[in-house]
Design a protein around this motif. Structure first.
Motif, PDB file in Angstrom:
ATOM      1  N   LYS A  39     -44.624 121.966 -38.952  1.00 47.82           N
ATOM      2  CA  LYS A  39     -43.839 122.701 -37.959  1.00 47.82           C
ATOM      3  C   LYS A  39     -42.338 122.635 -38.237  1.00 47.82           C
ATOM      4  N   GLY A  40     -41.961 121.881 -39.258  1.00 43.68           N
ATOM      5  CA  GLY A  40     -40.544 121.790 -39.585  1.00 43.68           C
ATOM      6  C   GLY A  40     -39.740 120.989 -38.579  1.00 43.68           C
ATOM      7  N   VAL A  41     -40.413 120.094 -37.837  1.00 40.89           N
ATOM      8  CA  VAL A  41     -39.710 119.274 -36.850  1.00 40.89           C
ATOM      9  C   VAL A  41     -38.871 118.231 -37.585  1.00 40.89           C
ATOM     10  N   ARG A  42     -37.616 118.122 -37.206  1.00 41.31           N
ATOM     11  CA  ARG A  42     -36.728 117.153 -37.849  1.00 41.31           C
ATOM     12  C   ARG A  42     -37.166 115.736 -37.469  1.00 41.31           C
ATOM     13  N   ILE A  43     -37.389 114.910 -38.464  1.00 41.10           N
ATOM     14  CA  ILE A  43     -37.773 113.519 -38.213  1.00 41.10           C
ATOM     15  C   ILE A  43     -36.492 112.694 -38.170  1.00 41.10           C
ATOM     16  N   GLY A  44     -35.945 112.609 -36.968  1.00 41.69           N
ATOM     17  CA  GLY A  44     -34.732 111.828 -36.763  1.00 41.69           C
ATOM     18  C   GLY A  44     -35.058 110.368 -36.549  1.00 41.69           C
ATOM     19  N   VAL A  45     -34.062 109.624 -36.123  1.00 44.68           N
ATOM     20  CA  VAL A  45     -34.230 108.178 -36.054  1.00 44.68           C
ATOM     21  C   VAL A  45     -35.252 107.773 -34.986  1.00 44.68           C
ATOM     22  N   GLU A  73     -30.307 108.797 -41.064  1.00 46.05           N
ATOM     23  CA  GLU A  73     -29.585 107.874 -40.184  1.00 46.05           C
ATOM     24  C   GLU A  73     -30.521 106.727 -39.828  1.00 46.05           C
ATOM     25  N   LYS A  74     -30.021 105.514 -39.943  1.00 49.10           N
ATOM     26  CA  LYS A  74     -30.820 104.333 -39.585  1.00 49.10           C
ATOM     27  C   LYS A  74     -30.024 103.523 -38.571  1.00 49.10           C
ATOM     28  N   ASN A  75     -30.540 103.451 -37.355  1.00 44.97           N
ATOM     29  CA  ASN A  75     -29.871 102.609 -36.359  1.00 44.97           C
ATOM     30  C   ASN A  75     -30.519 101.229 -36.330  1.00 44.97           C
ATOM     31  N   VAL A  76     -30.039 100.382 -35.445  1.00 44.30           N
ATOM     32  CA  VAL A  76     -30.516  99.000 -35.404  1.00 44.30           C
ATOM     33  C   VAL A  76     -32.007  98.931 -35.092  1.00 44.30           C
ATOM     34  N   MET A  77     -32.524  99.899 -34.305  1.00 44.52           N
ATOM     35  CA  MET A  77     -33.944  99.859 -33.953  1.00 44.52           C
ATOM     36  C   MET A  77     -34.819 100.185 -35.156  1.00 44.52           C
ATOM     37  N   ALA A  78     -34.377 101.102 -36.019  1.00 45.99           N
ATOM     38  CA  ALA A  78     -35.149 101.416 -37.220  1.00 45.99           C
ATOM     39  C   ALA A  78     -35.199 100.210 -38.150  1.00 45.99           C
ATOM     40  N   TRP A  79     -34.056  99.570 -38.368  1.00 41.72           N
ATOM     41  CA  TRP A  79     -34.023  98.359 -39.195  1.00 41.72           C
ATOM     42  C   TRP A  79     -34.903  97.264 -38.573  1.00 41.72           C
ATOM     43  N   LEU A  98     -34.542  92.581 -46.464  1.00 39.80           N
ATOM     44  CA  LEU A  98     -34.124  93.788 -45.743  1.00 39.80           C
ATOM     45  C   LEU A  98     -33.042  93.456 -44.717  1.00 39.80           C
ATOM     46  N   PHE A  99     -33.177  92.313 -44.083  1.00 42.93           N
ATOM     47  CA  PHE A  99     -32.144  91.885 -43.135  1.00 42.93           C
ATOM     48  C   PHE A  99     -30.807  91.701 -43.848  1.00 42.93           C
ATOM     49  N   ALA A 100     -30.839  91.157 -45.056  1.00 42.44           N
ATOM     50  CA  ALA A 100     -29.604  91.004 -45.842  1.00 42.44           C
ATOM     51  C   ALA A 100     -29.003  92.373 -46.170  1.00 42.44           C
ATOM     52  N   GLU A 101     -29.862  93.359 -46.480  1.00 49.05           N
ATOM     53  CA  GLU A 101     -29.379  94.723 -46.732  1.00 49.05           C
ATOM     54  C   GLU A 101     -28.744  95.306 -45.468  1.00 49.05           C
ATOM     55  N   MET A 102     -29.362  95.045 -44.345  1.00 50.79           N
ATOM     56  CA  MET A 102     -28.843  95.523 -43.066  1.00 50.79           C
ATOM     57  C   MET A 102     -27.435  94.980 -42.826  1.00 50.79           C
ATOM     58  N   GLU A 103     -27.276  93.686 -43.102  1.00 57.76           N
ATOM     59  CA  GLU A 103     -25.954  93.075 -42.947  1.00 57.76           C
ATOM     60  C   GLU A 103     -24.950  93.697 -43.919  1.00 57.76           C
ATOM     61  N   ASN A 104     -25.385  93.954 -45.163  1.00 56.18           N
ATOM     62  CA  ASN A 104     -24.495  94.563 -46.149  1.00 56.18           C
ATOM     63  C   ASN A 104     -24.083  95.975 -45.747  1.00 56.18           C
ATOM     64  N   ASP A 105     -24.994  96.684 -45.050  1.00 52.56           N
ATOM     65  CA  ASP A 105     -24.678  98.032 -44.574  1.00 52.56           C
ATOM     66  C   ASP A 105     -23.862  98.011 -43.277  1.00 52.56           C
ATOM     67  N   VAL A 107     -24.659  97.122 -40.304  1.00 47.60           N
ATOM     68  CA  VAL A 107     -25.370  97.456 -39.058  1.00 47.60           C
ATOM     69  C   VAL A 107     -25.550  96.156 -38.297  1.00 47.60           C
ATOM     70  N   LEU A 108     -25.002  96.096 -37.107  1.00 45.27           N
ATOM     71  CA  LEU A 108     -25.049  94.846 -36.338  1.00 45.27           C
ATOM     72  C   LEU A 108     -26.447  94.602 -35.787  1.00 45.27           C
ATOM     73  N   PRO A 109     -27.055  93.463 -36.085  1.00 44.54           N
ATOM     74  CA  PRO A 109     -28.372  93.146 -35.519  1.00 44.54           C
ATOM     75  C   PRO A 109     -28.266  92.860 -34.027  1.00 44.54           C
ATOM     76  N   ASN A 110     -29.371  93.037 -33.322  1.00 39.56           N
ATOM     77  CA  ASN A 110     -29.414  92.686 -31.904  1.00 39.56           C
ATOM     78  C   ASN A 110     -30.484  91.620 -31.672  1.00 39.56           C
TER      79      ASN A 110
END
Length: 382
Positions: A39-45, A73-79, A98-105, A107-110
């Motif tokens: 259907k061409g639906v955009r798969i957003g975050v 786009e990757k927000n904290v919930m995706a990570w 992956l958590f180390a990559e998140m920190e390098n990018d 993106v603040l963890p919650n």
């Protein structure tokens, strides 16, 4: 909705994908992803995170990575979803990378992120690393650990056999420990055979949760494992008097878009005769391969033959037999179980994966077990 010509929106897709995750209905989830793309639906975050969670909840780690890597786009919930899913699939070290990559990018963890990180450390027995991440919550990110994080820390120490340290954490907690915290310590007592401490905690938990059947059963199992049958009878009488029913073990398997549920000693499934014949054949093959039923897992006062029969008819063995009968020999068998997989079924699954040359994925109440070639992703630590 589709038959009525009503177009689903993002919220509908997220909820339906979440339903597939809950049931372990992988084929349904795949169909929904295919529908989205047709259907061409955009798969957003938001939809992307739901798909990541669904695939990880069904044990499809590589497909989850495919969705994750494709997100613009990757927000904290995706990570966080990816980290938590890797942890429960027995890939704790990948979760930490992956958590180390998140920190390098940057993106603040919650708080949710750290639950996944701590679970990854717990399942991999990385005590020092887990403690480092727990401390970094407040020291680095200014996050105040809540009771769930302390529960993870208790589990981290307890699973590693450091029961004294686990008790110290509970004593030093800035909030009152809840039943989940005590339950984590009780489970560690079961794993490491600490009967005295387990009995003490079990009684306290019954006062906190008098209607929780799982607490009765865990304490009952601790008594039974030590031959205290009078205490077992007393405890089960208490359950009956309080109107508490034991939750039966059940396993769900999805084949060709249909979900099939089996309970221990199932007498209801329409293919039960064929399933039990397959179980008998499985047992012959297993014993030829060196399998010995762990009858000490049946914590009831019955003879050895009755215990062996009860083990053969555990719900996951019935589901596996059904999967072997009904699925193509090249396909992965995926099972969702409502309780913790027992030691006997775990040992049997390892051998079955080798005998029948199948990958078997079992999701129990706390983690995934990926069986292949007579080994398991959990490293026999769960």
């Amino acid at each position: 909705m589709l038959v009525g010509g009503v177009e689903p929106n993002e919220s509908v897709f997220v909820n339906v994908i979440s339903a597939c995750a809950y049931l372990g209905a992988l084929e349904q989830g795949r169909w929904i992803e295919s529908y989205l793309r047709r259907k061409g639906v955009r798969i957003g975050v938001r939809i992307g995170t739901a798909l990541i969670d669904m695939y990880l909840t069904c044990g499809c780690v590589e497909r989850a990575f495919g969705i994750f890597d494709g997100l613009k786009e990757k927000n904290v919930m995706a990570w966080s979803a990816m980290i938590a899913g890797l942890a429960v699939n027995g890939r704790g070290r990948e979760a930490l990378r992956l958590f180390a990559e998140m920190e390098n990018d940057r993106v603040l963890p919650n708080e949710v992120t750290f639950i996944g990180v701590l679970n990854a450390c717990s399942h991999c027995r990385l005590v020092d690393e887990g403690l480092k991440h727990f401390k970094s919550m407040s020291n680095v990110y200014g996050l105040k650990p809540n009771v769930r994080h302390y529960c993870c820390l208790v589990d981290l120490y307890g699973r590693s056999g450091m029961l004294d340290r686990a008790q110290e954490v509970i004593k030093e907690m800035p909030m009152k420990p809840n039943s989940a915290v005590w339950g984590a310590l009780l489970n560690s007592c079961r794993i490491h055979g600490n009967t005295l401490l387990g009995e003490k905690i079990g009684k306290e938990l019954l006062e906190l949760e008098p209607n929780n059947s799982g607490r009765y059963m865990l304490l009952s199992n601790i008594y039974a494992a030590n031959g205290k049958w009078e205490e077992v009878v007393t405890l089960r009488r208490m359950m009956k008097e309080n109107g508490v029913d034991k939750t039966p073990g059940s396993s769900v398997i999805e084949l060709e878009g249909s979900v099939h549920e089996f309970i221990a000693g199932d007498n209801f499934h329409p293919d039960r005769r064929e399933v039990y014949r397959m179980v008998d054949r499985m047992m012959v093959e297993l014993k030829s391969a060196g399998y010995k039923p762990e009858t000490d897992q049946i914590l009831l006062d019955m003879d050895e033959e009755e215990k062996e029969t009860a083990l053969c008819h555990h719900s996951e063995k019935l589901a596996i037999a059904f999967g072997l009968i009904k699925s193509d020999p090249a396909t992965t068998i995926r099972i969702t179980k409502n309780l913790r997989i027992c030691n006997d079924c775990h040992a049997a699954m390892k051998l079955i994966s080798k005998i029948y040359d199948r990958e078997i994925v079992v999701r129990d109440r706390s983690r995934f077990h990926h069986f292949r070639g007579a080994s398991c992703s959990c490293g026999d630590f769960w």
